[in-house]
Design a protein around this motif. Structure first.
Motif, mmCIF file in Angstrom:
data_model
loop_
_atom_site.group_PDB
_atom_site.id
_atom_site.type_symbol
_atom_site.label_atom_id
_atom_site.label_comp_id
_atom_site.label_asym_id
_atom_site.label_seq_id
_atom_site.Cartn_x
_atom_site.Cartn_y
_atom_site.Cartn_z
ATOM 1 N N LEU B 131 0.842 -1.236 0.143
ATOM 2 C CA LEU B 131 -0.054 0.102 -0.038
ATOM 3 C C LEU B 131 0.844 1.316 0.176
ATOM 4 O O LEU B 131 0.753 2.239 -0.560
ATOM 5 C CB LEU B 131 -0.884 0.074 1.164
ATOM 6 C CG LEU B 131 -2.064 -1.053 1.237
ATOM 7 C CD1 LEU B 131 -2.690 -0.956 2.476
ATOM 8 C CD2 LEU B 131 -3.181 -0.645 0.048
ATOM 9 N N LYS B 132 1.858 1.065 0.823
ATOM 10 C CA LYS B 132 2.991 2.406 0.758
ATOM 11 C C LYS B 132 3.479 2.759 -0.615
ATOM 12 O O LYS B 132 3.743 3.749 -0.992
ATOM 13 C CB LYS B 132 4.101 2.317 1.800
ATOM 14 C CG LYS B 132 3.538 2.162 3.342
ATOM 15 C CD LYS B 132 4.572 1.772 4.245
ATOM 16 C CE LYS B 132 4.235 1.585 5.685
ATOM 17 N NZ LYS B 132 5.387 1.254 6.694
ATOM 18 N N ARG B 134 2.214 1.629 -3.285
ATOM 19 C CA ARG B 134 1.054 2.666 -4.287
ATOM 20 C C ARG B 134 1.024 4.121 -3.996
ATOM 21 O O ARG B 134 0.636 4.576 -4.989
ATOM 22 C CB ARG B 134 -0.116 1.634 -3.764
ATOM 23 C CG ARG B 134 -1.461 1.923 -4.860
ATOM 24 C CD ARG B 134 -2.704 1.290 -4.244
ATOM 25 N NE ARG B 134 -3.728 1.325 -5.198
ATOM 26 C CZ ARG B 134 -4.243 0.776 -6.020
ATOM 27 N NH1 ARG B 134 -3.782 -0.522 -6.312
ATOM 28 N NH2 ARG B 134 -5.379 1.091 -7.005
ATOM 29 N N VAL B 135 0.807 4.236 -2.755
ATOM 30 C CA VAL B 135 0.296 5.687 -2.701
ATOM 31 C C VAL B 135 1.751 6.586 -3.084
ATOM 32 O O VAL B 135 1.639 7.679 -3.590
ATOM 33 C CB VAL B 135 0.154 6.058 -1.418
ATOM 34 C CG1 VAL B 135 -1.348 5.373 -1.067
ATOM 35 C CG2 VAL B 135 0.852 5.774 -0.377
ATOM 36 N N GLU B 138 1.450 6.641 -6.710
ATOM 37 C CA GLU B 138 0.469 7.761 -6.991
ATOM 38 C C GLU B 138 0.683 9.373 -7.004
ATOM 39 O O GLU B 138 0.558 10.115 -7.608
ATOM 40 C CB GLU B 138 -0.945 7.458 -6.149
ATOM 41 C CG GLU B 138 -2.013 6.646 -6.676
ATOM 42 C CD GLU B 138 -3.083 6.343 -5.794
ATOM 43 O OE1 GLU B 138 -3.918 5.425 -5.984
ATOM 44 O OE2 GLU B 138 -3.207 7.128 -4.850
ATOM 45 N N ARG B 139 1.543 9.537 -5.790
ATOM 46 C CA ARG B 139 1.848 10.996 -5.580
ATOM 47 C C ARG B 139 3.006 11.505 -6.418
ATOM 48 O O ARG B 139 2.790 12.437 -6.948
ATOM 49 C CB ARG B 139 2.355 11.027 -4.108
ATOM 50 C CG ARG B 139 1.180 10.907 -2.998
ATOM 51 C CD ARG B 139 0.521 12.029 -2.697
ATOM 52 N NE ARG B 139 1.208 13.049 -2.331
ATOM 53 C CZ ARG B 139 0.895 14.456 -2.267
ATOM 54 N NH1 ARG B 139 -0.172 14.781 -2.843
ATOM 55 N NH2 ARG B 139 1.317 15.253 -1.590
ATOM 56 N N LEU B 142 0.827 12.000 -9.698
ATOM 57 C CA LEU B 142 -0.496 13.005 -9.340
ATOM 58 C C LEU B 142 0.214 13.853 -8.448
ATOM 59 O O LEU B 142 -0.658 14.273 -7.329
ATOM 60 C CB LEU B 142 -1.565 12.445 -9.072
ATOM 61 C CG LEU B 142 -2.037 11.495 -10.078
ATOM 62 C CD1 LEU B 142 -3.140 10.780 -9.668
ATOM 63 C CD2 LEU B 142 -2.740 12.252 -11.444
#
Lengths: 334, 153
Positions: B131-132, B134-135, B138-139, B142
Protein backbone atom coordinates in the motif's frame (compact mmCIF):
# COMPACT_ATOMS: atom_id res chain seq x y z
CA UNK A 1 -25.63 35.37 -11.29
CA UNK A 2 -25.03 38.79 -12.83
CA UNK A 3 -26.29 42.37 -12.61
CA UNK A 4 -29.39 41.73 -14.72
CA UNK A 5 -30.42 38.59 -12.85
CA UNK A 6 -29.85 40.10 -9.40
CA UNK A 7 -31.76 43.21 -10.46
CA UNK A 8 -34.75 41.11 -11.53
CA UNK A 9 -34.56 39.19 -8.27
CA UNK A 10 -34.51 42.33 -6.09
CA UNK A 11 -37.34 43.85 -8.11
CA UNK A 12 -39.35 40.77 -7.18
CA UNK A 13 -38.43 40.43 -3.49
CA UNK A 14 -38.11 44.14 -2.64
CA UNK A 15 -40.58 45.79 -5.03
CA UNK A 16 -41.02 48.87 -2.87
CA UNK A 17 -37.37 49.70 -2.20
CA UNK A 18 -36.30 50.67 -5.69
CA UNK A 19 -33.09 48.66 -5.94
CA UNK A 20 -30.47 49.43 -8.53
CA UNK A 21 -27.75 46.83 -8.83
CA UNK A 22 -24.56 48.77 -9.43
CA UNK A 23 -22.18 45.85 -9.86
CA UNK A 24 -21.88 42.09 -9.54
CA UNK A 25 -18.39 40.62 -9.73
CA UNK A 26 -17.39 36.96 -9.33
CA UNK A 27 -15.08 36.23 -6.41
CA UNK A 28 -12.24 33.83 -7.28
CA UNK A 29 -11.07 30.93 -5.21
CA UNK A 30 -14.21 29.09 -4.15
CA UNK A 31 -13.83 25.36 -4.64
CA UNK A 32 -17.49 24.46 -4.65
CA UNK A 33 -19.94 27.31 -5.09
CA UNK A 34 -20.07 30.27 -7.45
CA UNK A 35 -19.71 33.42 -5.39
CA UNK A 36 -20.45 36.96 -6.49
CA UNK A 37 -19.97 40.29 -4.69
CA UNK A 38 -22.70 42.78 -5.58
CA UNK A 39 -23.39 46.40 -4.72
CA UNK A 40 -26.90 47.77 -4.60
CA UNK A 41 -28.26 51.29 -4.30
CA UNK A 42 -31.73 51.67 -2.84
CA UNK A 43 -34.22 54.39 -3.75
CA UNK A 44 -33.47 56.22 -0.49
CA UNK A 45 -29.88 56.69 -1.64
CA UNK A 46 -28.29 54.16 0.71
CA UNK A 47 -26.05 51.45 -0.66
CA UNK A 48 -25.45 47.89 0.47
CA UNK A 49 -23.08 45.16 -0.55
CA UNK A 50 -24.15 41.54 -0.78
CA UNK A 51 -22.51 38.17 -1.26
CA UNK A 52 -24.37 35.84 -3.60
CA UNK A 53 -23.71 32.09 -3.32
CA UNK A 54 -25.11 29.91 -6.05
CA UNK A 55 -24.69 26.46 -7.51
CA UNK A 56 -22.50 26.06 -10.56
CA UNK A 57 -23.98 24.06 -13.43
CA UNK A 58 -23.86 20.35 -12.65
CA UNK A 59 -21.58 19.69 -15.60
CA UNK A 60 -19.11 22.22 -14.13
CA UNK A 61 -19.11 21.04 -10.55
CA UNK A 62 -17.79 18.27 -8.36
CA UNK A 63 -18.88 19.11 -4.83
CA UNK A 64 -22.52 18.51 -4.01
CA UNK A 65 -24.51 20.37 -1.40
CA UNK A 66 -28.01 21.76 -1.29
CA UNK A 67 -28.57 25.51 -1.07
CA UNK A 68 -31.97 24.86 0.56
CA UNK A 69 -30.26 22.92 3.37
CA UNK A 70 -27.68 25.68 3.76
CA UNK A 71 -30.41 28.34 3.85
CA UNK A 72 -32.28 26.38 6.51
CA UNK A 73 -29.14 26.14 8.64
CA UNK A 74 -28.40 29.85 8.21
CA UNK A 75 -31.92 30.64 9.37
CA UNK A 76 -31.46 28.31 12.34
CA UNK A 77 -28.20 29.85 13.55
CA UNK A 78 -28.40 33.50 12.47
CA UNK A 79 -29.58 34.84 15.82
CA UNK A 80 -27.68 32.54 18.15
CA UNK A 81 -25.57 34.33 20.75
CA UNK A 82 -22.61 31.93 20.47
CA UNK A 83 -21.17 33.26 17.21
CA UNK A 84 -21.99 35.57 14.33
CA UNK A 85 -22.77 34.90 10.70
CA UNK A 86 -23.29 37.44 7.93
CA UNK A 87 -27.05 38.06 7.92
CA UNK A 88 -28.76 35.83 5.35
CA UNK A 89 -31.12 38.18 3.51
CA UNK A 90 -32.73 36.47 0.53
CA UNK A 91 -33.00 33.05 -1.06
CA UNK A 92 -33.85 32.28 -4.66
CA UNK A 93 -35.11 28.80 -3.83
CA UNK A 94 -35.86 27.71 -7.38
CA UNK A 95 -33.23 29.58 -9.37
CA UNK A 96 -36.04 31.34 -11.24
CA UNK A 97 -34.25 34.68 -11.07
CA UNK A 98 -30.58 33.92 -10.52
CA UNK A 99 -30.34 30.97 -12.88
CA UNK A 100 -29.51 28.66 -9.97
CA UNK A 101 -30.53 28.28 -6.34
CA UNK A 102 -28.78 31.20 -4.66
CA UNK A 103 -28.37 32.64 -1.19
CA UNK A 104 -27.92 36.38 -0.73
CA UNK A 105 -26.18 37.48 2.47
CA UNK A 106 -24.91 40.80 3.71
CA UNK A 107 -21.28 41.48 2.84
CA UNK A 108 -19.09 42.09 5.86
CA UNK A 109 -16.31 44.64 5.80
CA UNK A 110 -13.70 42.20 7.02
CA UNK A 111 -10.71 40.08 6.22
CA UNK A 112 -10.32 36.37 6.80
CA UNK A 113 -8.45 34.89 9.72
CA UNK A 114 -6.24 33.16 7.15
CA UNK A 115 -5.15 36.57 5.87
CA UNK A 116 -4.50 37.66 9.45
CA UNK A 117 -2.36 34.56 9.99
CA UNK A 118 -0.39 35.42 6.87
CA UNK A 119 0.59 38.73 8.51
CA UNK A 120 2.73 37.00 11.15
CA UNK A 121 0.77 37.39 14.37
CA UNK A 122 1.47 35.71 17.74
CA UNK A 123 0.50 32.16 16.80
CA UNK A 124 -0.12 31.01 20.38
CA UNK A 125 -2.71 33.76 20.74
CA UNK A 126 -4.12 33.00 17.28
CA UNK A 127 -4.45 29.32 18.22
CA UNK A 128 -6.44 30.25 21.32
CA UNK A 129 -8.70 32.52 19.25
CA UNK A 130 -9.21 29.82 16.64
CA UNK A 131 -10.08 27.22 19.25
CA UNK A 132 -12.49 29.64 20.91
CA UNK A 133 -14.34 30.25 17.63
CA UNK A 134 -14.47 26.51 16.93
CA UNK A 135 -15.78 25.84 20.43
CA UNK A 136 -18.37 28.60 20.11
CA UNK A 137 -20.01 26.63 17.32
CA UNK A 138 -19.62 23.28 19.06
CA UNK A 139 -21.03 24.58 22.34
CA UNK A 140 -24.24 25.78 20.72
CA UNK A 141 -27.11 24.17 22.64
CA UNK A 142 -28.92 21.92 20.21
CA UNK A 143 -32.26 22.88 21.69
CA UNK A 144 -31.62 26.41 20.45
CA UNK A 145 -31.38 25.18 16.85
CA UNK A 146 -34.66 24.94 14.99
CA UNK A 147 -36.12 21.45 15.04
CA UNK A 148 -36.33 21.46 11.24
CA UNK A 149 -32.58 20.77 11.18
CA UNK A 150 -32.13 17.00 11.01
CA UNK A 151 -30.90 15.25 14.15
CA UNK A 152 -29.29 11.82 13.85
CA UNK A 153 -31.17 9.27 15.93
CA UNK A 154 -28.05 8.37 17.91
CA UNK A 155 -24.30 8.94 17.95
CA UNK A 156 -23.56 5.42 16.74
CA UNK A 157 -26.00 5.69 13.84
CA UNK A 158 -24.47 9.04 12.92
CA UNK A 159 -20.92 7.68 13.01
CA UNK A 160 -21.92 4.64 11.00
CA UNK A 161 -23.40 6.93 8.38
CA UNK A 162 -20.18 8.96 8.20
CA UNK A 163 -18.11 5.77 7.98
CA UNK A 164 -20.40 4.63 5.17
CA UNK A 165 -18.90 7.44 3.07
CA UNK A 166 -16.04 5.01 2.43
CA UNK A 167 -18.50 2.41 1.17
CA UNK A 168 -19.97 5.08 -1.10
CA UNK A 169 -16.49 5.89 -2.45
CA UNK A 170 -15.68 2.25 -3.07
CA UNK A 171 -18.98 1.63 -4.81
CA UNK A 172 -18.34 4.58 -7.13
CA UNK A 173 -15.04 3.06 -8.28
CA UNK A 174 -16.09 -0.60 -8.35
CA UNK A 175 -14.13 -1.37 -5.21
CA UNK A 176 -10.78 -1.07 -6.94
CA UNK A 177 -8.87 1.14 -4.47
CA UNK A 178 -7.10 -0.95 -1.80
CA UNK A 179 -6.10 2.16 0.15
CA UNK A 180 -9.69 3.24 0.72
CA UNK A 181 -10.68 -0.32 1.59
CA UNK A 182 -7.83 -0.65 4.06
CA UNK A 183 -8.72 2.71 5.62
CA UNK A 184 -12.35 1.68 6.00
CA UNK A 185 -11.38 -1.50 7.83
CA UNK A 186 -9.04 0.34 10.20
CA UNK A 187 -11.73 2.96 10.91
CA UNK A 188 -14.19 0.24 11.83
CA UNK A 189 -11.66 -1.40 14.14
CA UNK A 190 -11.11 1.79 16.13
CA UNK A 191 -14.42 3.42 17.01
CA UNK A 192 -13.77 6.34 19.37
CA UNK A 193 -15.68 7.05 22.59
CA UNK A 194 -19.02 8.72 22.16
CA UNK A 195 -19.43 12.46 22.72
CA UNK A 196 -22.56 14.61 22.78
CA UNK A 197 -23.80 15.66 19.38
CA UNK A 198 -23.18 19.27 18.39
CA UNK A 199 -23.37 21.77 15.59
CA UNK A 200 -20.75 20.70 13.02
CA UNK A 201 -19.64 23.26 10.44
CA UNK A 202 -18.06 20.87 7.95
CA UNK A 203 -15.42 23.26 6.58
CA UNK A 204 -14.00 24.86 9.69
CA UNK A 205 -10.74 26.63 8.85
CA UNK A 206 -9.26 30.13 9.23
CA UNK A 207 -10.33 31.01 5.69
CA UNK A 208 -13.95 30.72 6.81
CA UNK A 209 -13.60 33.00 9.83
CA UNK A 210 -14.08 36.69 9.06
CA UNK A 211 -12.48 39.23 11.37
CA UNK A 212 -14.10 42.62 11.55
CA UNK A 213 -13.10 45.64 13.61
CA UNK A 214 -15.09 45.94 16.82
CA UNK A 215 -17.19 42.78 16.49
CA UNK A 216 -16.86 39.11 17.27
CA UNK A 217 -15.64 36.98 14.35
CA UNK A 218 -18.09 35.77 11.73
CA UNK A 219 -18.24 32.15 10.56
CA UNK A 220 -19.11 31.69 6.89
CA UNK A 221 -19.63 28.87 4.34
CA UNK A 222 -22.12 26.62 6.08
CA UNK A 223 -22.89 24.43 3.09
CA UNK A 224 -21.60 21.22 4.73
CA UNK A 225 -22.96 21.97 8.20
CA UNK A 226 -25.01 19.46 10.12
CA UNK A 227 -25.66 18.16 13.60
CA UNK A 228 -23.17 15.46 14.44
CA UNK A 229 -19.91 14.65 16.17
CA UNK A 230 -17.99 17.93 16.68
CA UNK A 231 -14.67 16.11 16.36
CA UNK A 232 -15.39 15.94 12.61
CA UNK A 233 -14.49 19.65 12.44
CA UNK A 234 -11.26 19.07 14.34
CA UNK A 235 -10.22 16.22 12.08
CA UNK A 236 -11.13 18.24 9.02
CA UNK A 237 -8.91 21.11 10.12
CA UNK A 238 -5.90 18.81 10.48
CA UNK A 239 -5.64 18.45 6.69
CA UNK A 240 -5.98 22.12 5.82
CA UNK A 241 -2.74 22.82 3.94
CA UNK A 242 -2.49 26.60 4.27
CA UNK A 243 0.27 27.72 6.65
CA UNK A 244 0.68 28.68 9.38
CA UNK A 245 -1.20 25.74 10.87
CA UNK A 246 -2.57 26.24 14.34
CA UNK A 247 -2.81 22.58 15.37
CA UNK A 248 0.25 20.72 14.15
CA UNK A 249 2.99 22.74 15.91
CA UNK A 250 1.53 21.87 19.34
CA UNK A 251 -1.42 19.41 19.28
CA UNK A 252 -1.49 19.09 23.07
CA UNK A 253 -1.80 22.85 23.59
CA UNK A 254 -4.56 23.02 20.98
CA UNK A 255 -6.50 20.14 22.46
CA UNK A 256 -6.02 21.26 26.05
CA UNK A 257 -7.72 24.54 25.15
CA UNK A 258 -10.43 22.75 23.20
CA UNK A 259 -11.15 20.36 26.07
CA UNK A 260 -11.30 23.26 28.54
CA UNK A 261 -13.85 25.10 26.43
CA UNK A 262 -16.02 22.13 25.45
CA UNK A 263 -15.80 19.94 28.53
CA UNK A 264 -14.57 16.94 26.55
CA UNK A 265 -12.25 14.55 28.34
CA UNK A 266 -8.80 13.46 27.24
CA UNK A 267 -10.26 10.06 26.48
CA UNK A 268 -12.73 11.69 24.11
CA UNK A 269 -10.30 13.94 22.27
CA UNK A 270 -6.55 13.49 22.11
CA UNK A 271 -4.03 13.61 19.25
CA UNK A 272 -4.74 10.03 18.18
CA UNK A 273 -8.50 10.58 18.08
CA UNK A 274 -8.03 13.89 16.26
CA UNK A 275 -6.15 11.98 13.55
CA UNK A 276 -8.91 9.38 13.45
CA UNK A 277 -11.38 12.16 12.80
CA UNK A 278 -9.35 13.43 9.87
CA UNK A 279 -10.36 10.17 8.22
CA UNK A 280 -14.03 10.85 8.94
CA UNK A 281 -14.11 14.65 8.78
CA UNK A 282 -12.90 14.76 5.18
CA UNK A 283 -14.88 11.78 3.93
CA UNK A 284 -17.87 13.81 2.69
CA UNK A 285 -15.56 15.77 0.40
CA UNK A 286 -13.70 12.66 -0.71
CA UNK A 287 -17.01 11.08 -1.79
CA UNK A 288 -17.55 14.05 -4.11
CA UNK A 289 -13.95 13.92 -5.34
CA UNK A 290 -14.22 10.20 -6.09
CA UNK A 291 -17.59 10.75 -7.80
CA UNK A 292 -16.02 13.51 -9.90
CA UNK A 293 -13.17 11.28 -11.05
CA UNK A 294 -15.63 8.46 -11.73
CA UNK A 295 -17.79 10.80 -13.81
CA UNK A 296 -14.81 11.99 -15.84
CA UNK A 297 -13.72 8.36 -16.30
CA UNK A 298 -17.21 7.64 -17.65
CA UNK A 299 -16.89 10.45 -20.18
CA UNK A 300 -18.83 13.18 -18.40
CA UNK A 301 -17.48 16.71 -18.10
CA UNK A 302 -17.22 18.08 -14.55
CA UNK A 303 -15.46 21.34 -15.23
CA UNK A 304 -11.89 22.06 -14.25
CA UNK A 305 -12.43 20.54 -10.80
CA UNK A 306 -13.23 17.13 -12.26
CA UNK A 307 -9.68 16.65 -13.49
CA UNK A 308 -7.88 18.97 -11.08
CA UNK A 309 -9.11 16.98 -8.10
CA UNK A 310 -7.34 13.81 -9.23
CA UNK A 311 -4.39 15.45 -7.48
CA UNK A 312 -6.53 15.86 -4.35
CA UNK A 313 -7.55 12.20 -4.59
CA UNK A 314 -3.90 11.15 -4.51
CA UNK A 315 -3.23 13.60 -1.68
CA UNK A 316 -6.06 12.24 0.47
CA UNK A 317 -5.16 8.65 -0.31
CA UNK A 318 -1.68 9.39 0.98
CA UNK A 319 -3.03 11.03 4.14
CA UNK A 320 -5.55 8.26 4.72
CA UNK A 321 -2.91 5.58 4.47
CA UNK A 322 -0.50 7.47 6.74
CA UNK A 323 -3.13 7.96 9.43
CA UNK A 324 -4.80 4.58 9.19
CA UNK A 325 -1.45 2.77 9.36
CA UNK A 326 -1.09 4.24 12.85
CA UNK A 327 -4.40 2.80 14.01
CA UNK A 328 -4.11 -0.46 15.96
CA UNK A 329 -5.65 -3.75 14.95
CA UNK A 330 -8.61 -5.10 16.82
CA UNK A 331 -11.42 -7.52 16.18
CA UNK A 332 -14.05 -4.96 17.13
CA UNK A 333 -15.94 -3.63 14.13
CA UNK A 334 -18.49 -0.86 13.70
CA UNK B 1 7.18 10.33 -35.80
CA UNK B 2 5.22 9.69 -32.59
CA UNK B 3 8.33 9.51 -30.42
CA UNK B 4 9.69 12.94 -31.30
CA UNK B 5 8.38 14.66 -29.32
CA UNK B 6 6.92 12.25 -26.79
CA UNK B 7 3.44 12.84 -25.36
CA UNK B 8 4.92 14.10 -22.10
CA UNK B 9 7.17 16.54 -23.93
CA UNK B 10 4.24 17.83 -25.98
CA UNK B 11 2.27 18.46 -22.80
CA UNK B 12 5.22 20.18 -21.14
CA UNK B 13 5.56 22.41 -24.18
CA UNK B 14 1.88 23.30 -24.03
CA UNK B 15 2.32 24.25 -20.36
CA UNK B 16 5.31 26.40 -21.29
CA UNK B 17 3.28 28.21 -23.93
CA UNK B 18 0.45 28.78 -21.47
CA UNK B 19 2.88 30.06 -18.83
CA UNK B 20 4.88 32.33 -21.10
CA UNK B 21 2.34 33.78 -23.50
CA UNK B 22 -1.22 33.12 -22.34
CA UNK B 23 -1.14 33.60 -18.56
CA UNK B 24 0.38 37.13 -18.65
CA UNK B 25 -2.44 38.49 -20.82
CA UNK B 26 -5.25 37.11 -18.66
CA UNK B 27 -6.33 39.80 -16.24
CA UNK B 28 -9.38 38.17 -14.64
CA UNK B 29 -8.15 36.59 -11.36
CA UNK B 30 -10.78 33.83 -11.56
CA UNK B 31 -9.60 32.85 -15.04
CA UNK B 32 -5.96 33.04 -13.94
CA UNK B 33 -6.73 30.51 -11.21
CA UNK B 34 -8.56 28.26 -13.69
CA UNK B 35 -5.65 28.37 -16.09
CA UNK B 36 -3.18 27.60 -13.31
CA UNK B 37 -5.28 24.59 -12.33
CA UNK B 38 -5.38 23.41 -15.95
CA UNK B 39 -1.59 23.67 -16.13
CA UNK B 40 -1.28 21.50 -13.03
CA UNK B 41 -3.55 18.93 -14.68
CA UNK B 42 -1.41 19.01 -17.82
CA UNK B 43 1.75 18.50 -15.77
CA UNK B 44 0.12 15.52 -14.08
CA UNK B 45 -0.82 14.15 -17.50
CA UNK B 46 2.77 14.57 -18.66
CA UNK B 47 3.95 12.60 -15.64
CA UNK B 48 1.30 9.95 -16.15
CA UNK B 49 2.03 9.51 -19.83
CA UNK B 50 5.67 8.82 -19.00
CA UNK B 51 5.12 6.07 -16.51
CA UNK B 52 1.57 5.05 -15.67
CA UNK B 53 1.74 1.87 -17.73
CA UNK B 54 5.09 0.81 -16.28
CA UNK B 55 3.95 1.61 -12.74
CA UNK B 56 0.79 -0.44 -13.08
CA UNK B 57 2.59 -3.32 -14.80
CA UNK B 58 5.12 -3.36 -11.96
CA UNK B 59 2.48 -3.33 -9.23
CA UNK B 60 0.13 -5.96 -10.70
CA UNK B 61 2.39 -8.99 -10.06
CA UNK B 62 3.08 -7.85 -6.49
CA UNK B 63 -0.65 -7.75 -5.77
CA UNK B 64 -1.31 -11.11 -7.38
CA UNK B 65 1.66 -12.79 -5.68
CA UNK B 66 0.52 -11.47 -2.32
CA UNK B 67 -3.07 -12.60 -2.86
CA UNK B 68 -1.93 -15.99 -4.15
CA UNK B 69 0.28 -16.48 -1.09
CA UNK B 70 -2.62 -15.57 1.18
CA UNK B 71 -4.92 -17.96 -0.65
CA UNK B 72 -2.43 -20.82 -0.29
CA UNK B 73 -1.64 -20.08 3.35
CA UNK B 74 -5.24 -19.73 4.44
CA UNK B 75 -7.02 -22.02 2.01
CA UNK B 76 -9.45 -19.21 1.23
CA UNK B 77 -11.53 -20.06 -1.80
CA UNK B 78 -12.68 -16.44 -2.09
CA UNK B 79 -9.13 -15.10 -2.36
CA UNK B 80 -8.14 -17.90 -4.74
CA UNK B 81 -11.08 -17.05 -6.99
CA UNK B 82 -10.16 -13.36 -6.93
CA UNK B 83 -6.61 -14.23 -7.99
CA UNK B 84 -7.82 -16.57 -10.72
CA UNK B 85 -9.97 -13.81 -12.17
CA UNK B 86 -7.22 -11.21 -12.16
CA UNK B 87 -4.32 -12.42 -14.25
CA UNK B 88 -2.16 -9.91 -16.12
CA UNK B 89 -2.40 -10.06 -19.90
CA UNK B 90 0.33 -9.27 -22.40
CA UNK B 91 -1.35 -6.19 -23.83
CA UNK B 92 0.31 -2.84 -23.19
CA UNK B 93 -2.69 -0.91 -24.46
CA UNK B 94 -3.57 1.49 -21.66
CA UNK B 95 -7.21 0.43 -21.24
CA UNK B 96 -6.13 -3.22 -20.98
CA UNK B 97 -3.48 -2.41 -18.40
CA UNK B 98 -6.00 -0.39 -16.38
CA UNK B 99 -8.42 -3.34 -16.41
CA UNK B 100 -5.68 -5.71 -15.24
CA UNK B 101 -4.55 -3.24 -12.57
CA UNK B 102 -8.04 -2.79 -11.16
CA UNK B 103 -8.69 -6.55 -11.12
CA UNK B 104 -5.37 -7.16 -9.37
CA UNK B 105 -6.18 -4.37 -6.90
CA UNK B 106 -9.48 -6.06 -6.03
CA UNK B 107 -7.76 -9.41 -5.54
CA UNK B 108 -5.20 -7.73 -3.31
CA UNK B 109 -7.96 -6.07 -1.28
CA UNK B 110 -9.80 -9.35 -0.88
CA UNK B 111 -6.65 -10.94 0.50
CA UNK B 112 -5.87 -7.92 2.68
CA UNK B 113 -9.39 -7.99 4.14
CA UNK B 114 -8.84 -11.57 5.20
CA UNK B 115 -5.46 -11.07 6.84
CA UNK B 116 -6.71 -7.94 8.61
CA UNK B 117 -9.77 -9.76 9.93
CA UNK B 118 -7.59 -12.54 11.30
CA UNK B 119 -4.79 -10.14 12.36
CA UNK B 120 -2.16 -12.15 10.49
CA UNK B 121 0.82 -9.93 11.29
CA UNK B 122 3.25 -11.27 8.68
CA UNK B 123 0.86 -10.83 5.80
CA UNK B 124 -0.36 -7.50 7.17
CA UNK B 125 3.20 -6.19 7.15
CA UNK B 126 3.69 -7.31 3.55
CA UNK B 127 0.35 -5.85 2.48
CA UNK B 128 0.97 -2.51 4.16
CA UNK B 129 4.31 -2.25 2.37
CA UNK B 130 2.49 -2.72 -0.95
CA UNK B 131 0.00 0.00 0.00
CA UNK B 132 2.86 2.38 0.81
CA UNK B 133 4.43 1.72 -2.57
CA UNK B 134 1.08 2.31 -4.25
CA UNK B 135 0.53 5.75 -2.72
CA UNK B 136 4.16 6.69 -3.31
CA UNK B 137 3.66 5.94 -7.00
CA UNK B 138 0.35 7.81 -7.06
CA UNK B 139 1.89 10.85 -5.48
CA UNK B 140 4.85 10.78 -7.83
CA UNK B 141 2.51 10.87 -10.82
CA UNK B 142 -0.25 13.06 -9.44
CA UNK B 143 1.83 15.53 -7.50
CA UNK B 144 0.42 18.62 -9.15
CA UNK B 145 3.96 19.89 -9.56
CA UNK B 146 6.13 20.27 -12.59
CA UNK B 147 6.49 17.35 -14.90
CA UNK B 148 9.16 14.91 -13.84
CA UNK B 149 9.29 12.98 -17.08
CA UNK B 150 12.56 12.65 -18.88
CA UNK B 151 11.46 15.36 -21.37
CA UNK B 152 14.45 14.86 -23.59
CA UNK B 153 12.70 13.29 -26.55
Amino acid sequence: MNVERFQAFLDAVEPDRGATVLSASPLPGGYSRDTVMAEVQWADGTTERFVLRGDPAEEDSVFRSDRADEWAMLQAVKDLPNFRIPAPRYFDATGEYMGCKAIVSEAIDSSSMQKFLDSGPDLDKAREDFVAIMASAHNTPLESIDSSIERPSSWIEHIRDVIANYERMLELIDNCDPVLRYTLKKIRMNLPPEVPMALVHGDLQPGNFLLSEGTDPYIIDWEFSRIGDPRLDLGYYLQIPMPPHLYHPDPEAFLTSYRALTGMTEEQINPAIAKYFLLLGTSHLMVDIVRGTADVTAGQHRGIMGTFLMTAYAHFNNLYLDYSLELPYSEVSA
Amino acid sequence: MITRPSTSRVLEDVVEELTRDIMPVITDPAQQIRLHMLMIVLNDCANASEREISVMRAEIPTYLTFADDVAKATGSAEVAAAVAGAQMGDSLVLTDVIRDYENASRAFSTAMDLVMDTVNRDFIERGEALLKTRVTNERAILSGSSAVGRSAS
